[in-house]
Every structure is written in C-alpha cells, then in structure tokens.
Motif scaffolding. Structure first.
Motif, mmCIF file in Angstrom:
data_model
loop_
_atom_site.group_PDB
_atom_site.id
_atom_site.type_symbol
_atom_site.label_atom_id
_atom_site.label_comp_id
_atom_site.label_asym_id
_atom_site.label_seq_id
_atom_site.Cartn_x
_atom_site.Cartn_y
_atom_site.Cartn_z
ATOM 1 N N LEU A 171 0.407 -9.040 10.029
ATOM 2 C CA LEU A 171 0.335 -10.491 10.160
ATOM 3 C C LEU A 171 1.027 -10.985 11.428
ATOM 4 C CD1 LEU A 171 0.961 -11.627 6.485
ATOM 5 C CD2 LEU A 171 -1.144 -11.896 7.781
ATOM 6 N N THR A 172 2.068 -10.307 11.850
ATOM 7 C CA THR A 172 2.812 -10.740 13.043
ATOM 8 C C THR A 172 2.418 -9.971 14.287
ATOM 9 O OG1 THR A 172 4.583 -9.179 12.450
ATOM 10 C CG2 THR A 172 4.798 -11.460 11.667
ATOM 11 N N ASP A 173 1.454 -9.053 14.190
ATOM 12 C CA ASP A 173 1.103 -8.197 15.323
ATOM 13 C C ASP A 173 0.616 -9.029 16.512
ATOM 14 O OD1 ASP A 173 0.430 -5.523 16.556
ATOM 15 O OD2 ASP A 173 -1.572 -6.429 16.491
ATOM 16 N N ALA A 174 -0.250 -10.018 16.255
ATOM 17 C CA ALA A 174 -0.803 -10.812 17.356
ATOM 18 C C ALA A 174 0.301 -11.564 18.085
ATOM 19 C CB ALA A 174 -1.844 -11.787 16.825
ATOM 20 N N ARG A 175 1.215 -12.142 17.330
ATOM 21 C CA ARG A 175 2.310 -12.891 17.955
ATOM 22 C C ARG A 175 3.199 -11.972 18.767
ATOM 23 N NH1 ARG A 175 7.275 -15.727 16.331
ATOM 24 N NH2 ARG A 175 8.245 -16.192 18.344
ATOM 25 N N LEU A 176 3.499 -10.756 18.242
ATOM 26 C CA LEU A 176 4.373 -9.824 18.964
ATOM 27 C C LEU A 176 3.714 -9.349 20.256
ATOM 28 C CD1 LEU A 176 5.870 -7.708 16.030
ATOM 29 C CD2 LEU A 176 6.798 -9.732 17.133
ATOM 30 N N ARG A 177 2.409 -9.044 20.191
ATOM 31 C CA ARG A 177 1.726 -8.617 21.416
ATOM 32 C C ARG A 177 1.663 -9.756 22.432
ATOM 33 N NH1 ARG A 177 -3.159 -7.818 20.669
ATOM 34 N NH2 ARG A 177 -3.494 -7.954 18.423
ATOM 35 N N LYS A 178 1.463 -10.976 21.951
ATOM 36 C CA LYS A 178 1.418 -12.121 22.863
ATOM 37 C C LYS A 178 2.756 -12.305 23.583
ATOM 38 C CE LYS A 178 0.946 -17.170 22.718
ATOM 39 N NZ LYS A 178 2.349 -17.434 23.005
ATOM 40 N N ASP A 179 3.870 -12.155 22.853
ATOM 41 C CA ASP A 179 5.191 -12.314 23.455
ATOM 42 C C ASP A 179 5.726 -11.026 24.072
ATOM 43 O OD1 ASP A 179 5.053 -14.872 22.621
ATOM 44 O OD2 ASP A 179 6.382 -14.643 20.889
ATOM 45 N N GLU A 180 4.890 -9.949 24.094
ATOM 46 C CA GLU A 180 5.274 -8.660 24.693
ATOM 47 C C GLU A 180 6.540 -8.103 24.022
ATOM 48 O OE1 GLU A 180 5.661 -9.265 28.851
ATOM 49 O OE2 GLU A 180 3.513 -9.568 29.194
ATOM 50 N N VAL A 181 6.518 -8.121 22.696
ATOM 51 C CA VAL A 181 7.630 -7.576 21.915
ATOM 52 C C VAL A 181 7.229 -6.188 21.412
ATOM 53 C CG1 VAL A 181 9.118 -7.879 19.907
ATOM 54 C CG2 VAL A 181 8.357 -9.882 21.212
ATOM 55 N N THR A 182 8.058 -5.201 21.685
ATOM 56 C CA THR A 182 7.814 -3.837 21.222
ATOM 57 C C THR A 182 8.340 -3.689 19.795
ATOM 58 O OG1 THR A 182 8.047 -3.016 23.475
ATOM 59 C CG2 THR A 182 8.214 -1.400 21.693
ATOM 60 N N LEU A 183 7.515 -3.129 18.912
ATOM 61 C CA LEU A 183 7.913 -2.957 17.515
ATOM 62 C C LEU A 183 8.038 -1.470 17.211
ATOM 63 C CD1 LEU A 183 8.441 -4.192 14.727
ATOM 64 C CD2 LEU A 183 6.004 -3.988 14.258
ATOM 65 N N ASP A 184 9.237 -1.062 16.786
ATOM 66 C CA ASP A 184 9.489 0.320 16.372
ATOM 67 C C ASP A 184 9.442 0.371 14.854
ATOM 68 O OD1 ASP A 184 9.847 1.007 18.997
ATOM 69 O OD2 ASP A 184 12.013 0.738 18.956
ATOM 70 N N TRP A 185 8.383 0.947 14.336
ATOM 71 C CA TRP A 185 8.222 1.044 12.867
ATOM 72 C C TRP A 185 7.418 2.293 12.561
ATOM 73 C CZ3 TRP A 185 8.967 0.829 8.000
ATOM 74 C CH2 TRP A 185 7.933 0.905 7.080
ATOM 75 N N GLN A 186 8.049 3.185 11.825
ATOM 76 C CA GLN A 186 7.400 4.406 11.380
ATOM 77 C C GLN A 186 7.362 4.384 9.859
ATOM 78 O OE1 GLN A 186 5.910 6.676 13.255
ATOM 79 N NE2 GLN A 186 6.491 5.624 15.166
ATOM 80 N N ALA A 187 6.164 4.272 9.308
ATOM 81 C CA ALA A 187 6.041 4.214 7.851
ATOM 82 C C ALA A 187 6.353 5.581 7.240
ATOM 83 C CB ALA A 187 4.627 3.779 7.464
ATOM 84 N N PRO A 188 7.158 5.629 6.178
ATOM 85 C CA PRO A 188 7.421 6.899 5.504
ATOM 86 C C PRO A 188 6.133 7.513 4.946
ATOM 87 C CG PRO A 188 8.962 5.195 4.788
ATOM 88 C CD PRO A 188 7.912 4.515 5.574
ATOM 89 N N ALA A 189 6.150 8.818 4.797
ATOM 90 C CA ALA A 189 4.956 9.505 4.301
ATOM 91 C C ALA A 189 4.686 9.179 2.833
ATOM 92 C CB ALA A 189 5.113 11.019 4.479
ATOM 93 N N GLN A 190 5.759 8.911 2.060
ATOM 94 C CA GLN A 190 5.606 8.635 0.632
ATOM 95 C C GLN A 190 5.885 7.159 0.348
ATOM 96 O OE1 GLN A 190 4.498 10.838 -1.516
ATOM 97 N NE2 GLN A 190 4.434 12.471 0.031
ATOM 98 N N PRO A 191 5.206 6.577 -0.639
ATOM 99 C CA PRO A 191 5.482 5.177 -0.992
ATOM 100 C C PRO A 191 6.922 5.016 -1.502
ATOM 101 C CG PRO A 191 3.418 5.934 -1.974
ATOM 102 C CD PRO A 191 4.087 7.153 -1.436
ATOM 103 N N VAL A 192 7.487 3.857 -1.262
ATOM 104 C CA VAL A 192 8.814 3.499 -1.759
ATOM 105 C C VAL A 192 8.624 2.258 -2.633
ATOM 106 C CG1 VAL A 192 11.147 2.787 -1.170
ATOM 107 C CG2 VAL A 192 9.927 4.411 0.304
ATOM 108 N N TYR A 193 8.940 2.404 -3.932
ATOM 109 C CA TYR A 193 8.662 1.324 -4.874
ATOM 110 C C TYR A 193 9.942 0.530 -5.167
ATOM 111 C CZ TYR A 193 4.252 3.730 -5.578
ATOM 112 O OH TYR A 193 3.037 4.301 -5.380
ATOM 113 N N ALA A 194 9.802 -0.801 -5.125
ATOM 114 C CA ALA A 194 10.918 -1.709 -5.394
ATOM 115 C C ALA A 194 10.497 -2.715 -6.461
ATOM 116 C CB ALA A 194 11.336 -2.441 -4.120
#
Length: 581
Positions: free
Chosen positions: A442-465
């Motif tokens: 949802l925020t990808d377009a805004r981050l690319r527009k403002d040239e913000v680098t996002l560091d996010w690596q999704a874990p291989a397994q789901p994490v339930y909360a």
C-alpha cells in the motif's frame, strides 16, 4: 394546696421541661439540617464561581499559547519587524480584552508589546517555567495603583528549542465585573490569605483574621470577626457592611489550578428561621397536646395523631427512596449510552485515520493502477495486430501478459478495499508477515515517489499473532508513512522493517531521520512535529495506532535508535492454538 393539685403542677412542670428540652434538641437538629442544605447550595455556588473564574482565564491562557506560535516573531530583526509584532499583539489584545501582551527573548527582555503596562519578567518563577517549555502562571498586583493581574507565560519554540515567550496579562477587575453583587458573597484569597478577587468590591485587599489578629504590613486587615464551629460547620459572625451577612456559613475550597483558595459566605438567617419555625410548630403541638391530655385525657386521639404523623413521614421517606431509585436507573442508562457513544467515536476515529492515510497515498495508487491499465491496452492492441497477421503464438504471449497485469491491478484494488473497510470482526489469528506485506504494497508507490529505500525481508515461515488484520495493516501503514515524513528533508532515506519472534513477539520499524524530540508526548492526540497549517496530518496517526495495539493486548513504544533516527516497536501477543480452543 391539695396533693392532687401539687401532682398536677409537678406534671405540668415536668411536661414543660420535657417540651423545652425536646424543643432545644429539635432546634439544633433542624438548624444542622438546614445548614447542610445551604452548605450544598453554597458549595454549588462556589464551584460555579470557580468554574466561571477559571473559564474566563482559560481563553487568555489559550491566547498566550496560540500567539507564541505566530510567525511574526520569527523575523523581529527586519526593518519593521518590531512594529509588525507590536501591531499583531495590539490587535490580539483588543479582540480578546487582555490588559497587555508581551513577547520576550530567553533573557526576559521585552521585544514587542501591546498595552501601557511595565513588566520585567526576568528571574520570575513563571518566566523560568516558560523557559523550560511549560506554561507559567502568576497573579498579583502591578504598578503604584496595585492593579490586580493574572499572567500566563507561554513558551515560543524555535528550531533549537525555546526562543522566547508570550506573556498575556489579564485585568482581574474586568474578569469579576459581570458577577459583582451576586449571591452568595464569594472571594478568592492568595497564599498570604489576602482577598484577591471577589463579587464584593468593598472587601478587596483585606486579609481576614479571626479575633483581630494583625496581618503583616502593608496588607489591609479586615474588620474583626469571630468564628465558631457548630456540628462541623464554621459560622462567622462579622460586621463587614450592609451587603454581607451578619452571621454566615464559611465554606472554603482549594483551587490548585489557579493557585488560590475560594471562599463563600452563605447567610445562615434562613437556617435559623427554618429551625425556629420547626421548633415553634413542635412546641405549639406539644403544648396543645399537653393541654388536651391534661384537660380531657383523650389518649386515643393523641395516639391517632402521632400515628398519622408517623405514616406521613414513612410516606415521604418512601417517595424520596422511589425518586432516588428512578434517578439511579436514569444515571445507569445515561452512562451506558455514553459508553456506546464513546465506542462509536473511537471506531469513527480509526476509520478517519484510514481514510486520511488513503488520501495521502491516492496519487501513488492511481499511478500504480494507471500503469497496468495502459500496458493492458497496449498489449491488447498488439495482440489484435498479431492475430490479424496469423501470429497466434505472439498473440497468446500478449494475452498472458494482459492476465498478469489484470491480476496485479486486482491485487492493488483488493488491498485498498480491505484497508478502507470498517473492520468489525473480533480478534483472531493473523499472519503478521502477510499484514506487513500488505502495508508495504500500500505504501510502495509513495516510497518510490519520495525515493525511500525499504529494507524488508519476509521470513520463510508465517508468524501468527492475535489481532485484527485490517487494523494491524493500518498500524503499520501509519508507522511507514510517519517514518517517510520524518526523512522528507534528507538526501538519503531508508526504512527498515524486521520481525523478532521473541518472546515477546515484536515488529520494529526504523528510519534514519532526526529522531524523536518528545517520546513522552508522541502518542498524545493532535501532537505533531509537522509545520502548522501543513497537509501532512493532524497528529492522530500515532494516537490511533496506540489505541489499536492496546486493544489487541499489545504495546507500542518509540525510542531514538543508537545510530540515529527513530525506532518504533510494536509488541503483540502470539497466537496460541490451545488458548483459542
């Protein structure tokens, strides 16, 4: 004198003595009950006067706070900077009714003013409090005429902290003008016991002291008075003029908000009249009853009368109890309605936060949808050309790309619809990885527009909360947008998101911006570090996020990262299968 006559005289004397003793007891009881009633009324009047006084002062406090943020004080060194600041202060004083307004630097030097009043705030306690970033207050007398004033000192903040203060002076004579002569007599005393404010102008400046104790000069002493305590009530006997009672119930209430003590003098004459009236009625009834008893011996009639009185009292008590029960049920219903209204208001505030975030992301989202739609059109045109030429393999490849682009557009719209809806489902099992993936998309377009680098690596397994999926997406959208806003003026912009399986289960959102200036205020509603009048929100995002996370039984906190920037940590309860079962 016969024995019978002596017996009758003895009975009469004993009867009269008993009637006198009972009458004295009834007078005392009726007087105390009447004092209790006038005490309730007096305390209500004192509270009303206190609320009125503090309400009048509140608008001048808000005036000082609002004027401290005025941009006219940012450029006093300009050629006409002081003149413009003086004009702004004078205009505010004329419209608000303030006695005077001052703008000072951090040393207490007055740089701009409105009003013909001399003020030297340097070194005063209220000015030092303003220089520490808090609201300072002061009340007292100024000048040779002893003008009674109340002052508010609001700090003016600059890029490097407090740069000065705005001081608003209030003329107390103007504040008390509308309630001069009201009932009962009310006055407020300062720390020295001196009358500072009252609806009786003739007692202003007095320092009431019991039995004529002399106050410290130059305070004017009040005329002598005496105070007695009756059944827990303080009664003053005084001779302070025609407009104050001779005997009054004295009530006092500390007012820590304004640093004074409120007093009320409620006339006790109505209580005495009620007590004498009830005592007279009792005495007349008893004497009449005695005469009838002695002359006629109509014991039965006397008994019937007493029984009737008892039944009347029982009926009155029963009626009072019924009224109390009805009032209690009404209060319970009102409280339930208030709780329901509060819940609706909280839900509407959460939904408003979602719509505000969608409004900020609307430009980027429209671009994200426009790209696949334009590509679909182009591939469709190319596919038609390939089919016309008999190149079915190339046309099939274009159709495959059209399908992928349509799926991408559908995924964007699905996320938007899920984010915008007002979730009413109870808390349950939520895939935290998928929640963050949705917030990132949802925020990808805004981050690319403002040239913000996002560091996010999704874990291989789901994490339930334990939580609500849509509401958790809103929390992380708010945190990502806030992090991007914090770095808006930087060349390098980077946001890092990580999941710590714990315990406790936590998600951190970190930026490399300027950090958090006031961690203890960041979750307060309408607190924001963004420029006044900007379109970047009203300071509700973090407050909404805090409430949402708390509703899931979790916690959210913000700290300054060791290497610079801010780090927001969201702690959630891990989903437990056995707990759900």
């Amino acid at each position: 004198m016969t024995k019978m006559l002596r017996t009758r005289l003895l009975v009469v004397v004993l009867f009269l003595g008993a009637v006198g003793a009972c009458a004295a007891g009834i007078w005392r009881y009726a007087h105390v009950e009447a004092l209790a009633q006038i005490e309730k009324q007096g305390r209500a009047d004192l509270a009303l006067a206190s609320d009125r006084f503090t309400g009048e002062l509140r608008r001048f406090r808000e005036l000082a706070v609002l004027m401290a943020e005025h941009p006219v004080f940012d450029d006093l060194t300009a050629e006409d900077g002081v003149a413009r600041a003086d004009w702004v202060l004078q205009d505010a004083a004329d419209k608000s009714g303030a006695l005077a307004l001052f703008y000072t630097d951090t040393a207490g030097t007055v740089l701009a003013r409105a009003g013909n009043v001399t003020l030297r705030p340097a070194g005063s306690r209220y000015f030092r409090r303003a220089m520490r970033g808090a609201l300072g207050t002061f009340y007292g007398r100024l000048g040779p005429d002893g003008v009674r004033v109340y002052a508010f000192a609001a700090p003016a903040f600059g890029p490097d902290g407090v740069k000065g203060s705005v001081i608003a002076l209030v003329d107390m004579a103007e504040v008390e003008w509308d309630w001069i002569g009201g009932q009962p007599p009310v006055f407020f005393t300062d720390a020295d016991g001196r009358i500072f404010l009252s609806n009786r102008s003739e007692i202003l400046g007095w320092q009431p002291r019991e039995n004529g104790e002399a106050p410290a000069p130059p305070i004017e002493p009040a005329p002598d008075f005496s105070a007695v305590w009756r059944s827990g009530y303080e009664i003053w006997r005084l001779d302070w003029g025609d407009y104050l009672p001779r005997a009054a119930l004295h009530l006092a209430k500390a007012e820590p908000v304004i640093g004074m003590t409120g007093h009320a003098l409620v006339d006790t004459a109505p209580a005495r009249r009620i007590a004498w009236l009830q005592t007279s009625v009792f005495t007349v009834i008893c004497l009449s009853f005695g005469v009838v008893l002695l002359l006629l011996g109509e014991r039965r009639r006397t008994l019937a009368r007493a029984n009737a009185q008892l039944e009347t009292r029982v009926s009155e008590r029963t009626a009072e109890l019924s009224e109390a029960n009805i009032a209690l049920r009404r209060e319970v219903q009102e409280r339930q309605e208030a709780e329901a209204a509060l819940k609706r208001a909280q839900d509407e505030l959460v939904q408003a936060g979602k719509l505000s975030a969608l409004g900020q992301m609307s430009a980027g989202i429209s671009h994200e949808l426009n790209q696949p739609l334009m590509a679909i059109q182009q591939f469709a045109d190319n596919g038609g050309s390939f089919l016309a030429k008999g190149r079915t393999d190339a046309a099939g490849e274009n159709l495959n790309r059209i399908s992928q682009l349509a799926a991408r557009a559908a995924r964007i719209i699905k996320n938007l619809r899920a984010f915008a809806r007002n979730e009413s489902e109870p808390m349950g099992k939520v895939d935290l990885v998928q929640v963050i993936e949705t917030a990132v998309e949802l925020t990808d377009a805004r981050l690319r527009k403002d040239e913000v680098t996002l560091d996010w690596q999704a874990p291989a397994q789901p994490v339930y909360a334990l939580g609500g999926e849509v509401r958790l997406v809103q929390v992380f959208v708010n945190l990502i947008n806030n992090a991007a806003d914090a770095m808006s003026g930087q060349v390098e912009r980077r946001i890092s998101i990580a999941i710590d399986a714990g315990p406790p289960l936590a998600v951190t959102v970190r930026d490399i911006g300027p950090g958090i200036s006031a961690p203890d205020k960041m979750f307060e509603p309408f607190y924001t570090t963004k420029a006044v009048g900007s379109d970047d929100g009203m300071g509700l995002g973090l407050s909404i996020s805090y409430g949402l996370v708390q509703s899931f039984g979790g916690n959210i906190r913000g700290t300054n990262a060791p290497g610079g920037g801010a780090m927001m940590t969201v702690e959630l309860e891990r989903w437990q299968e056995e707990a759900a079962a």
